[in-house]
Structures are given as structure tokens and as C-alpha cells.
Design an enzyme around this catalytic site. Sequence first.
Site, PDB file in Angstrom:
ATOM      1  N   ARG A  21      12.310  -9.052   5.866  1.00 21.28           N
ATOM      2  CA  ARG A  21      11.350 -10.050   5.091  1.00 21.28           C
ATOM      3  C   ARG A  21      11.649  -9.863   3.784  1.00 21.28           C
ATOM      4  O   ARG A  21      12.125  -8.756   3.157  1.00 21.28           O
ATOM      5  CB  ARG A  21      10.026  -9.317   5.277  1.00 21.28           C
ATOM      6  CG  ARG A  21       9.672  -9.538   6.800  1.00 21.28           C
ATOM      7  CD  ARG A  21       7.916  -9.588   6.834  1.00 21.28           C
ATOM      8  NE  ARG A  21       7.824  -9.658   8.297  1.00 21.28           N
ATOM      9  CZ  ARG A  21       6.537  -9.497   8.820  1.00 21.28           C
ATOM     10  NH1 ARG A  21       5.508  -9.668   8.171  1.00 21.28           N
ATOM     11  NH2 ARG A  21       6.501  -9.572  10.214  1.00 21.28           N
ATOM     12  N   GLU A  63      10.482  -9.648   0.888  1.00 17.74           N
ATOM     13  CA  GLU A  63       9.356  -9.277   0.173  1.00 17.74           C
ATOM     14  C   GLU A  63      10.008  -8.983  -1.342  1.00 17.74           C
ATOM     15  O   GLU A  63      10.774  -8.196  -1.538  1.00 17.74           O
ATOM     16  CB  GLU A  63       8.718  -7.964   0.748  1.00 17.74           C
ATOM     17  CG  GLU A  63       8.520  -7.919   1.898  1.00 17.74           C
ATOM     18  CD  GLU A  63       6.947  -8.216   2.342  1.00 17.74           C
ATOM     19  OE1 GLU A  63       6.538  -8.725   1.654  1.00 17.74           O
ATOM     20  OE2 GLU A  63       6.959  -8.016   3.707  1.00 17.74           O
ATOM     21  N   ARG A  77       4.863   0.759   1.065  1.00 17.10           N
ATOM     22  CA  ARG A  77       4.817   0.691   2.476  1.00 17.10           C
ATOM     23  C   ARG A  77       5.531  -0.742   2.897  1.00 17.10           C
ATOM     24  O   ARG A  77       5.307  -1.106   4.146  1.00 17.10           O
ATOM     25  CB  ARG A  77       3.256   0.427   2.947  1.00 17.10           C
ATOM     26  CG  ARG A  77       2.506  -0.677   2.436  1.00 17.10           C
ATOM     27  CD  ARG A  77       0.926  -0.661   2.740  1.00 17.10           C
ATOM     28  NE  ARG A  77       0.218  -1.991   2.623  1.00 17.10           N
ATOM     29  CZ  ARG A  77       0.237  -2.369   1.494  1.00 17.10           C
ATOM     30  NH1 ARG A  77       0.515  -1.776   0.410  1.00 17.10           N
ATOM     31  NH2 ARG A  77      -0.567  -3.603   1.413  1.00 17.10           N
ATOM     32  N   HIS A  78       6.227  -1.157   2.100  1.00 11.63           N
ATOM     33  CA  HIS A  78       6.939  -2.440   2.604  1.00 11.63           C
ATOM     34  C   HIS A  78       8.529  -2.122   2.440  1.00 11.63           C
ATOM     35  O   HIS A  78       8.787  -1.490   1.456  1.00 11.63           O
ATOM     36  CB  HIS A  78       6.632  -3.696   1.577  1.00 11.63           C
ATOM     37  CG  HIS A  78       5.279  -4.267   1.758  1.00 11.63           C
ATOM     38  ND1 HIS A  78       4.194  -3.959   1.138  1.00 11.63           N
ATOM     39  CD2 HIS A  78       4.892  -5.318   2.638  1.00 11.63           C
ATOM     40  CE1 HIS A  78       3.122  -4.633   1.557  1.00 11.63           C
ATOM     41  NE2 HIS A  78       3.384  -5.374   2.672  1.00 11.63           N
ATOM     42  N   GLU A 117      -2.082  -0.978   7.121  1.00 12.47           N
ATOM     43  CA  GLU A 117      -2.061  -1.876   8.437  1.00 12.47           C
ATOM     44  C   GLU A 117      -0.976  -1.504   9.288  1.00 12.47           C
ATOM     45  O   GLU A 117       0.350  -1.157   8.522  1.00 12.47           O
ATOM     46  CB  GLU A 117      -1.927  -3.266   7.920  1.00 12.47           C
ATOM     47  CG  GLU A 117      -1.618  -4.156   9.176  1.00 12.47           C
ATOM     48  CD  GLU A 117      -1.327  -5.745   8.700  1.00 12.47           C
ATOM     49  OE1 GLU A 117      -1.759  -6.206   7.621  1.00 12.47           O
ATOM     50  OE2 GLU A 117      -0.355  -6.057   9.468  1.00 12.47           O
ATOM     51  N   SER A 169      -0.554  -5.818  13.709  1.00  7.42           N
ATOM     52  CA  SER A 169      -1.340  -7.207  13.648  1.00  7.42           C
ATOM     53  C   SER A 169      -1.028  -7.813  15.123  1.00  7.42           C
ATOM     54  O   SER A 169      -0.055  -7.794  15.609  1.00  7.42           O
ATOM     55  CB  SER A 169      -0.834  -8.237  12.782  1.00  7.42           C
ATOM     56  OG  SER A 169      -1.348  -7.885  11.430  1.00  7.42           O
ATOM     57  N   ARG A 205       5.803   2.186   9.377  1.00  4.03           N
ATOM     58  CA  ARG A 205       4.437   2.455   9.026  1.00  4.03           C
ATOM     59  C   ARG A 205       3.726   3.595   9.829  1.00  4.03           C
ATOM     60  O   ARG A 205       2.836   4.325   9.407  1.00  4.03           O
ATOM     61  CB  ARG A 205       3.593   1.221   9.068  1.00  4.03           C
ATOM     62  CG  ARG A 205       4.143   0.206   8.042  1.00  4.03           C
ATOM     63  CD  ARG A 205       2.896  -0.202   7.211  1.00  4.03           C
ATOM     64  NE  ARG A 205       3.447  -1.264   6.146  1.00  4.03           N
ATOM     65  CZ  ARG A 205       2.813  -2.313   5.988  1.00  4.03           C
ATOM     66  NH1 ARG A 205       1.903  -2.604   6.659  1.00  4.03           N
ATOM     67  NH2 ARG A 205       3.580  -3.385   5.330  1.00  4.03           N
TER      68      ARG A 205
HETATM   69  P1  ATP Z   1       1.309  -6.641   5.254  1.00  2.00           P
HETATM   70  O1  ATP Z   1       0.227  -7.518   4.961  1.00  2.00           O
HETATM   71  O2  ATP Z   1       0.979  -5.127   5.262  1.00  2.00           O
HETATM   72  O3  ATP Z   1       2.274  -6.942   4.125  1.00  2.00           O
HETATM   73  P2  ATP Z   1       1.751  -8.381   7.363  1.00  2.00           P
HETATM   74  O4  ATP Z   1       0.432  -8.800   7.874  1.00  2.00           O
HETATM   75  O5  ATP Z   1       2.550  -9.333   6.452  1.00  2.00           O
HETATM   76  O6  ATP Z   1       1.856  -6.769   6.736  1.00  2.00           O
HETATM   77  P3  ATP Z   1       2.580  -8.538  10.128  1.00  2.00           P
HETATM   78  O7  ATP Z   1       3.176 -10.046  10.180  1.00  2.00           O
HETATM   79  O8  ATP Z   1       1.408  -8.529  10.573  1.00  2.00           O
HETATM   80  O9  ATP Z   1       2.794  -8.122   8.694  1.00  2.00           O
HETATM   81  O10 ATP Z   1       3.647  -7.631  10.779  1.00  2.00           O
HETATM   82  C1  ATP Z   1       3.395  -6.610  11.854  1.00  2.00           C
HETATM   83  C2  ATP Z   1       3.365  -5.243  11.127  1.00  2.00           C
HETATM   84  O11 ATP Z   1       4.637  -5.269  10.935  1.00  2.00           O
HETATM   85  C3  ATP Z   1       2.626  -4.905  10.217  1.00  2.00           C
HETATM   86  O12 ATP Z   1       1.458  -4.464  10.590  1.00  2.00           O
HETATM   87  C4  ATP Z   1       3.449  -3.686   9.726  1.00  2.00           C
HETATM   88  O13 ATP Z   1       3.286  -2.563  10.242  1.00  2.00           O
HETATM   89  C5  ATP Z   1       4.901  -4.274   9.958  1.00  2.00           C
HETATM   90  N1  ATP Z   1       5.489  -4.809   8.682  1.00  2.00           N
HETATM   91  C6  ATP Z   1       5.422  -6.043   8.348  1.00  2.00           C
HETATM   92  N2  ATP Z   1       6.198  -6.070   7.160  1.00  2.00           N
HETATM   93  C7  ATP Z   1       6.645  -5.120   6.722  1.00  2.00           C
HETATM   94  C8  ATP Z   1       7.462  -4.651   5.680  1.00  2.00           C
HETATM   95  N3  ATP Z   1       7.732  -5.511   4.841  1.00  2.00           N
HETATM   96  N4  ATP Z   1       8.087  -3.323   5.589  1.00  2.00           N
HETATM   97  C9  ATP Z   1       7.329  -2.462   6.795  1.00  2.00           C
HETATM   98  N5  ATP Z   1       6.668  -2.800   8.004  1.00  2.00           N
HETATM   99  C10 ATP Z   1       6.234  -4.322   7.612  1.00  2.00           C
HETATM  100 MG    MG Z   2      -0.574  -8.374   9.624  1.00  6.42          MG
END
Ligand code: ATP
Ligand code: MG
Length: 440
Positions: A221, A223, A229-230, A363, A366, A414
Site C-alpha cells: 500500500r 500509504e 501501525r502502517h 484494527e 476487517s 499488527r
Molecule cells: P487502517 O484503517 O488501519 O489503515 P485498513 O482498514 O485500510 O487499515 P484493510 O484494507 O481493512 O486495512 O486491511 C485489512 C488488515 O490489513 C487491516 O486491518 C490491517 O491489520 C492490515 N493492514 C492494512 N494496511 C496495512 C498497512 N499499511 N500496514 C500494516 N498492516 C496493514
Molecule cells: Mg479495515
Amino acid sequence: MMNDDLGTWRRTHYTNMITPNLDGAKVTLFGWVQEIRDLGNLIFVNLRDKEGVIQITVTTKNTDAEVFEKIRKLAREFVIGVNGLVKKRDEAPRGVEILPQEIKILALANHPLPLDPTGRVPAEIDVRLDARILDLRCPESQAIFKIRHEIVSTTRRVLSETGHLEIHTPRIIAAAAEGGASLFPVEYFEETAYLAQSPELYKEELISVFEKVYEIGGFFRAEESHTRRHLNEFISVDVEEAFVNVNDVMRLQEELIFHILKDIKNKCSLQLDTLGVKIPTIELPLKRYTYSQVIDQLKNNDFKIEWGEDLSTPACRVLGDIHHKEFYFIDEWPTKTRPFYIKPRSDKNELCEAFDFMYEWIEITSGGSRVDDPNQLINRLREQGLNPENFDFHLKTYYYGMPPHAGWGMGLDRLVMAILDRDNIRDVVLFPRDRVRLKP
Ligand code: ATP
Ligand code: MG
């Protein structure tokens, strides 16, 4: 100094196998010099291998002069082999030591070292990550990655025992997979392709063949933000299942957590002690709150938020204070806060069959029931400003017999971070990738 050859030497024991009742046995050990205390005619060398540490005791009296001189040349993190006798001695750490008869120096280490690999001198996370290989030799880092290994192996065992097939979906994808802006482009011959941010669409398609699937793999991602946590590359545990709904996959999620906690409690007590971590006992079912209840909890704690908004990081921080050291679910989310593939409730369209699985403020997962009707999927794509034509390859599979289905994606990094009470995700990832770190 010339290094010695490994030659015909082979390890007979790991350090943790050396116990007082081996007194008198001849053993061959390999490892790294963790520490040396030179007291003149008495030298103590702590030898570390992947299982632990043992003391090698060298005296002018009982050690061959040539061996003694060689040991005097050692420095921390040199790689050595030792042939010697096990000696039971109450005063030694663990009540046992090694009296060396022969020694091989197999590799040297440059000094000064960028950090203290015993972990006793604390270092900033960036110093640690710059010298990650040395940092990983610290007992705490080793403990983290041994526990992480157990978490993955329990996950594989549980999902395989529940009948899920392990799949591997592509990492290089065409633009449209999930729409989102957070994709990394890659040059793919004449075209631009992207690194996958999740296996979502593929795993949904695959349940129309295999019914129950899971994948453990790296996703990407773009980001921009630098948070604790990302990361830009993370490991996701994904599950998808046919003929079930959100409630069934929430149950699978909590059962998985239950087994993970139980296994690491049983198998990793040494590592948990090293980290000073106590594994909580959890009882199933875990607590479930609806999104609306969570909004009320936040409002009752003087946090300003309106129904319909997604939960921001500050909102999650407040939730973390309310749900201290606790795993819990939040379900019944507003449809517009969730991706197009999440199924709206048939009786109340503004709510959807989605859940998040949380630990304190973080989180972890999801998931939810998925849209399985192609017309509804097309409408949901349009509602979210996406062009259904870009999803033709995916939509096509909905006309070959697509059963009702549900699933989730759990961030492995996470989860490890939560279980081990670490406050930075980088601690539990071997070589983290973030906005400012592409090396090592
Ligand atoms: P957040 O809101 O915390 O950025 P998200 O809702 O965008 O997460 P999801 O698309 O729901 O993330 O992805 C499912 C799971 O993958 C998340 O709950 C998280 O544990 C993990 N995850 C997502 N993006 C990341 C990231 N950039 N780094 C680490 N773990 C991630
Ligand atoms: Mg999510």
C-alpha cells in the site's frame, strides 16, 4: 588473521542441550561470541547459537597454550567452533560450562559494532533497523520472531484443519483490482501494472471453485503517512468462505485467536519471559459492539464524532482506553464507510454486514459478508465512483454461479504487535518498508 575451515567439524549439540548431566561428554558447538571476560589467566567466553548461550571457561592451567592464545584474539560476534568437554559446575550460569580442547575461528566481525547485540545498551529504532541483522541477534528480537513463527504455524494449522485450501494469488495486477489510490505502479513491459494491495477479488472468485480458501502473503500500500501501525509492505492473512455470512467468519476469527494465544502460551514461555509479556486468557465469544454502540461509547467519553463517520486514529485511541488490553469486534457499520464488495443489509441498506476485529486501539482485521449478486455489485461500484467496465474480468465470474460468501483480511504484523504489546509495528517485521525506508 586467516579464518579456519569448517573441515569435518559438525555440531553435536545446541547450547540449550548442554545440561549438568552431560558432565564429561565431548561436544562440538558452533556460534557467535556474545561476550568475553578476560581476567588474565582466566577467560570466560559466552557462546550464542540459535537456541541460547553457554559459558566457555578457559584457564592457563587446563587449556592448551595454543588454544588459549587463540581465544585471547576473539572479539564479540566472531563466529567460532568449539570442541570441548562438558563440565558440571554449580557456580557457572545454568550449572554447566565447556572446557575447550580445540577452537576454530570461522569468521571475524568489525569493531566497533553499530549496536550492542546483547540488547543491554538500548538503541533508537532507526539505529536498530540500519543494523537490523545485528539487532535481530538481541534476545528480545529473537523472541519476537520465534513467537511470530508460532503464530503463523498455528494459523496454517487451524485454517487447514477447518478445510481451507491455501492459495497464492497474483502480486502483479491490472489497475482496477480495488480501485483505491494507494497502489504502487510497476513497469510491466509496454504497460503499467500495480502491486496488489490485497487478494480480495481473487479470493472471492476462488470460493466459487474451492469454497474455503486462505492466503498468507505480502501486500503493498502506497500509504504516505508515517505511523506506528502502517507499513508499505505488510503480511496479510486472508480467509474467504462460501455459503456463510459475517457471523460465521467472525466466529472463525475468534477461534483462530483463541488457538494462537493458547499455542504461544504453551510453546513460547521462554520467549514470553524474555519479552516480559503475559498472554491474556480470553473467553469466547469475544465482546461484540455495533458501530452505533461504539459511537455512543466515544460520545460518553467526550469525543466529538457523528454517526456515519469512519473511526479516525484519535477516535481509536479513545477506544483503546475504554477497551484496555482487550480483543473485541465492532460490527454493523454504515455502508458508506466500507468497500464496494461488502454486502449491505437487506432490511436496512444504510448498514452493512461488515466487522472490524480490534485490539485496544488497533484494527487487526476487517471482514464481512460479500455482495454476490452481479447487479448489486455493479451498483455498489457506481455508488463508490468506480467504473464497472474496469472490473469486467471480475464481474464476469459472477455469471458462472457465485454463491453467498464472506471472509476477512487480518494484518499479521499488527496481530504480532498487539499480542506482544509492542508499540511500533517495525519491531515485529524483519525488514520494514515505509515512506523513508527502503534499506536494508
Ligand atoms: P487502517 O484503517 O488501519 O489503515 P485498513 O482498514 O485500510 O487499515 P484493510 O484494507 O481493512 O486495512 O486491511 C485489512 C488488515 O490489513 C487491516 O486491518 C490491517 O491489520 C492490515 N493492514 C492494512 N494496511 C496495512 C498497512 N499499511 N500496514 C500494516 N498492516 C496493514
Ligand atoms: Mg479495515
